[in-house]
Design a protein around this motif. Structure first.
Motif, PDB file in Angstrom:
ATOM      1  N   ASP A   7       0.811  -1.221   0.000  1.00 47.44           N
ATOM      2  CA  ASP A   7       0.000   0.000   0.000  1.00 47.44           C
ATOM      3  C   ASP A   7       0.844   1.271   0.000  1.00 47.44           C
ATOM      4  O   ASP A   7       0.318   2.379  -0.106  1.00 47.44           O
ATOM      5  N   ILE A   8       2.161   1.140   0.125  1.00 48.77           N
ATOM      6  CA  ILE A   8       3.032   2.321   0.133  1.00 48.77           C
ATOM      7  C   ILE A   8       2.960   3.014  -1.218  1.00 48.77           C
ATOM      8  O   ILE A   8       3.111   2.382  -2.268  1.00 48.77           O
ATOM      9  N   ASP A   9       2.706   4.315  -1.181  1.00 47.96           N
ATOM     10  CA  ASP A   9       2.590   5.108  -2.406  1.00 47.96           C
ATOM     11  C   ASP A   9       3.397   6.386  -2.239  1.00 47.96           C
ATOM     12  O   ASP A   9       3.417   6.993  -1.151  1.00 47.96           O
ATOM     13  N   GLU A  10       4.049   6.813  -3.279  1.00 52.66           N
ATOM     14  CA  GLU A  10       4.909   7.996  -3.259  1.00 52.66           C
ATOM     15  C   GLU A  10       4.150   9.222  -2.755  1.00 52.66           C
ATOM     16  O   GLU A  10       3.114   9.617  -3.309  1.00 52.66           O
ATOM     17  N   GLY A  11       4.643   9.822  -1.664  1.00 49.35           N
ATOM     18  CA  GLY A  11       4.078  11.061  -1.157  1.00 49.35           C
ATOM     19  C   GLY A  11       2.840  10.899  -0.304  1.00 49.35           C
ATOM     20  O   GLY A  11       2.316  11.889   0.211  1.00 49.35           O
ATOM     21  N   LYS A  12       2.327   9.691  -0.117  1.00 47.03           N
ATOM     22  CA  LYS A  12       1.110   9.459   0.667  1.00 47.03           C
ATOM     23  C   LYS A  12       1.495   8.967   2.073  1.00 47.03           C
ATOM     24  O   LYS A  12       2.518   8.314   2.259  1.00 47.03           O
ATOM     25  N   ARG A  13       0.608   9.272   3.025  1.00 49.01           N
ATOM     26  CA  ARG A  13       0.814   8.794   4.388  1.00 49.01           C
ATOM     27  C   ARG A  13      -0.127   7.623   4.667  1.00 49.01           C
ATOM     28  O   ARG A  13      -1.242   7.577   4.144  1.00 49.01           O
ATOM     29  N   LEU A  14       0.321   6.723   5.519  1.00 47.47           N
ATOM     30  CA  LEU A  14      -0.534   5.597   5.876  1.00 47.47           C
ATOM     31  C   LEU A  14      -0.181   5.123   7.279  1.00 47.47           C
ATOM     32  O   LEU A  14       0.891   5.425   7.816  1.00 47.47           O
ATOM     33  N   GLN A  45       9.520  -7.746   4.338  1.00 49.04           N
ATOM     34  CA  GLN A  45      10.451  -6.848   5.001  1.00 49.04           C
ATOM     35  C   GLN A  45      10.738  -5.638   4.124  1.00 49.04           C
ATOM     36  O   GLN A  45      10.835  -5.754   2.896  1.00 49.04           O
ATOM     37  N   PHE A  46      10.881  -4.475   4.776  1.00 50.35           N
ATOM     38  CA  PHE A  46      11.206  -3.252   4.039  1.00 50.35           C
ATOM     39  C   PHE A  46      11.854  -2.247   4.988  1.00 50.35           C
ATOM     40  O   PHE A  46      11.695  -2.336   6.214  1.00 50.35           O
ATOM     41  N   PHE A 120      10.167   2.736   0.204  1.00 47.19           N
ATOM     42  CA  PHE A 120      10.485   2.628   1.629  1.00 47.19           C
ATOM     43  C   PHE A 120       9.633   3.646   2.401  1.00 47.19           C
ATOM     44  O   PHE A 120       8.910   4.458   1.807  1.00 47.19           O
ATOM     45  N   GLY A 121       9.704   3.587   3.716  1.00 49.81           N
ATOM     46  CA  GLY A 121       8.926   4.491   4.561  1.00 49.81           C
ATOM     47  C   GLY A 121       9.808   5.524   5.235  1.00 49.81           C
ATOM     48  O   GLY A 121      11.020   5.321   5.392  1.00 49.81           O
ATOM     49  N   ILE A 122       9.186   6.640   5.639  1.00 53.11           N
ATOM     50  CA  ILE A 122       9.889   7.697   6.363  1.00 53.11           C
ATOM     51  C   ILE A 122       9.067   8.067   7.599  1.00 53.11           C
ATOM     52  O   ILE A 122       7.860   8.292   7.506  1.00 53.11           O
TER      53      ILE A 122
END
Length: 697
Positions: A7-14, A45-46, A120-122
């Motif tokens: 579900d990770i998408d560029e510029g979106k928060r989740l 894993q990520f 990846f996540g931030i």
């Protein structure tokens, strides 16, 4: 929570639940960045990047589950050239900008050094992470408000100097080329009158609506002309205790007492006649018990709540003013006040929380306090950030939806507590629309308390809405003082006891000229006075706080009797009616008791200040003529501009005479607390006119 890595998408928060595996730290541009390796619920894993000061790093444990809220999705930055474009600053090669660039240069550097080549996540300043403890007996049911504003990456990034370059800069000539710094929207997470409830006999009563005039006093103290509605009669009366008159036998909870006065106005000299309705009850303090509470706190998290608490968001020219770095904001005061409010709840009470800006979000569903992890909820409240426009109606409707599922009962109080600066600018914003919305909820047994935040809180809208059945409002000018006030009178604040008090003049000879001390005063006719709600109030030496409604009468016949029919409904549904005759004295300067005398003096004082404030605001509105240019973000009808504190010469003379009158009345009624009004008038008298047109009318 079923969110996964896919579900990770560029510029979106989740929001995502992950298992922590390992951690690695690297230094980037003098700052420590941590690469966290985590696994989602499917086992994928990520990596997640976080800075050293992220609160998420404090409780990480290998193999433990964590809940990351507001994690920012990012893609690796590529080094592909953009059609040979050169940086307008250093001539270096440009690449396409990414979310990781907008999050901060240390994240982009860390991603490059770690050779991240997949999404990846931030975890940045807007994201949080908490460990999920399976053995926890209490429930943390908080759901953060999704940030629906995507993080916008810069158009280009220079691989040589690292600067962000907007596309239009490449089209500008060298002479006019200027670098616009990319602005990353980051909202810093906010850092985390005493009343004696004892009474010798019974609980007093006070009208709903305003419960203070703090906004008026604080505006004057800070050099602004207050809004006229900020000094309502009922708000001013609630600063004082009133003798209510001789007790009468009654089977009802509400025991009104009546008194009359005739007095010459200190400035006009006109003779005025008054009837006071003393607001008392037969309910002893020991017998009073507030009902179980279903409370939904609705917190305004719009952009204006991030402005300074002791200044106006819009100056006198309509320009927005940003808060100084060290200034307390309205949101900080609101979150601190909300945390204090939750301390007043009992285990059997239920609490829900709604956050709203341009949309509403249920952050916490309605749940009893006894099974809720309240320390965790308070931590979440202190982490709330502000941004966006203000859709007050959506916030209220989300709260009402949580409360209307059950049948109204006198044993349960269903109440919405709004914490806002009362400046809606999107959705339903018209007075009639909003009034109908709150009135419809009140008809279903859902009542509202408004907590106004900041000097520029809209007193006019608060005054309008708090006149609805079961409503009241307070202004916060010090979160710590409001916390003390909650401890003293919270139970009274949320427990309406009497509804729909009507006073009908049942004979010819007198008409109602004005009503002082009720938010529905303007609804009075020549024969009928209406007060929507009476709340319990504390007593002091047998005098009720705010315990009076004052009716200014016009005598239409010289030999008239003042016959009254009073009717009301009590919380348990009981309906009562009584008929009385009140003797009105003939001689001016006559008062039935000190309570009515004090009320007359304060009502005259408030009326004079409202006239002055309304005049100054009308002048300010007309000072610059009409600007009919429409801007996309123009100020809405409920957003208030500041008006500098000015006292024209005509008002200075009137205030000086009023000051002398109040000083005399203070001595006559023996209430030294009226000195604060004398001093406020002295402050206004010292404001010399600054321009010729302000000298007189």
């Amino acid at each position: 929570m079923n969110t996964t890595y896919a579900d990770i998408d560029e510029g979106k928060r989740l929001d995502i639940a992950v298992e922590f595996i390992t951690q690695r730290g690297i230094d980037c541009d003098g700052k420590r960045v941590h690469r966290l390796l985590v696994a989602d619920q499917s086992g994928k894993q990520f990596p997640v990047l976080a800075t050293l000061d992220s609160a998420a790093l404090l409780s990480l444990k290998t193999g433990a589950m964590h809940r990351i809220s507001g994690m920012l999705g990012a893609l690796p930055a590529t080094s592909s050239k953009e059609g040979g474009a050169e940086c307008p600053h250093c001539g270096g090669e440009l690449r396409a900008g990414r979310t990781v660039d907008a999050a901060g240069p240390v994240f982009a550097e860390a991603a490059a050094e770690l050779s991240l080549d997949e999404p990846f996540g931030i975890i940045d300043a807007r994201a949080t992470a908490r460990r999920v403890r399976e053995d926890r007996s209490l429930v943390d049911d908080w759901t953060p408000m999704d940030d629906d504003r995507s993080v916008t990456p810069p158009d280009y990034v220079c691989e040589s100097c690292g600067r962000h370059v907007d596309a239009y800069e490449l089209r500008e000539t060298a002479e006019t080329d200027q670098m616009l710094e990319n602005q990353v929207m980051e909202s810093a997470s906010p850092a985390p009158a005493s009343v004696d409830m004892a009474s010798p006999e019974t609980v007093g009563l006070a009208a709903g609506g305003a419960k203070d005039v703090a906004n008026f006093r604080e505006n004057v103290a800070n050099g602004y002309t207050p809004q006229p509605e900020a000094i309502s009669d009922e708000g001013l009366f609630y600063d004082y205790h009133f003798e209510t008159g001789t007790r009468t036998e009654s089977e009802a909870l509400f025991a009104p007492r009546y008194a009359a006065a005739v007095s010459d106005h200190p400035i006009s000299g006109e003779t005025e006649r008054y009837l006071s309705v003393g607001l008392d009850s037969t309910l002893s303090v020991d017998e009073f018990e507030r009902p179980r509470l279903d409370l939904v706190a609705v917190l305004d998290v719009s952009g204006s709540m991030d402005s300074a608490f002791d200044a106006y968001y819009y100056d006198e020219h309509g320009r927005k003013r940003e808060a100084e770095d060290d200034a307390a904001t309205k949101l900080e005061a609101a979150t601190q006040s909300l945390c204090a409010l939750t301390e007043q709840l009992h285990d059997e009470d239920r609490l829900g929380v709604v956050l709203y800006n341009h949309r509403a979000h249920v952050a916490k569903p309605l749940r009893d306090i006894g099974t809720t992890d309240m320390p965790a909820i308070r931590r979440h409240i202190r982490e709330i950030a502000a941004g966006g426009s203000t859709n007050l109606a959506d916030g209220f409707e989300a709260a009402v939806d949580m409360l209307v599922d059950e049948t109204p009962s006198p044993d349960v109080e269903r109440r919405v507590v709004f914490m806002t600066d009362m400046m809606p600018n999107t959705g339903a914003t018209g007075d009639s629309e909003l009034t109908q919305l709150f009135a419809d909820a009140a008809a279903e047994g859902v009542h509202t308390t408004f907590i106004g935040m900041g000097l520029d809180a809209n007193a006019e809208l608060a005054d309008t809405l708090s006149g609805i059945r079961g409503a009241n409002h307070y202004f916060v000018h010090s979160a710590s003082e409001f916390e003390r006030r909650l401890g003293d009178e919270f139970d009274y604040m949320v427990t309406p006891l009497v509804y729909d008090l009507n006073l009908d003049l049942d004979a010819d000879g007198y008409e109602i000229e004005a009503v002082h001390g009720s938010p529905s005063a303007d609804a009075a006719t020549d024969r009928l006075m209406h007060v929507g709600t009476l709340f319990p109030s504390a007593k002091q030496d047998g005098e009720a706080r705010g315990g009076v409604v004052l009716v200014r009468l016009e005598q239409t016949s010289s030999d008239a009797d003042l016959d009254l029919v009073a009717s009301w409904t009590e919380r348990d549904g009981g309906e009562y009616t009584e008929r009385v005759t009140v003797d009105v004295p003939d001689e001016t300067g006559t008062y039935s008791h000190k309570g009515v005398r004090k009320a007359v003096a304060l009502a005259r004082y408030a009326r004079e200040l409202r006239t002055w404030a309304a005049d100054l605001h009308d002048r300010a509105d007309a000072a610059t003529g009409v600007d009919d240019w429409l801007l996309p973000d123009q100020r809405g009808q409920h957003e208030r501009e500041s008006v500098p504190l000015v006292v024209p010469d005509r008002y200075t003379k009137r205030f000086d005479r009023l000051r002398s009158y109040l000083a005399d009345e203070m001595a006559a009624v023996g209430d030294e607390t009226i000195q604060q009004e004398v001093e406020l008038l002295e402050t206004l008298c010292q404001k010399a006119p600054t321009t010729p047109h302000e000298v007189s009318d």
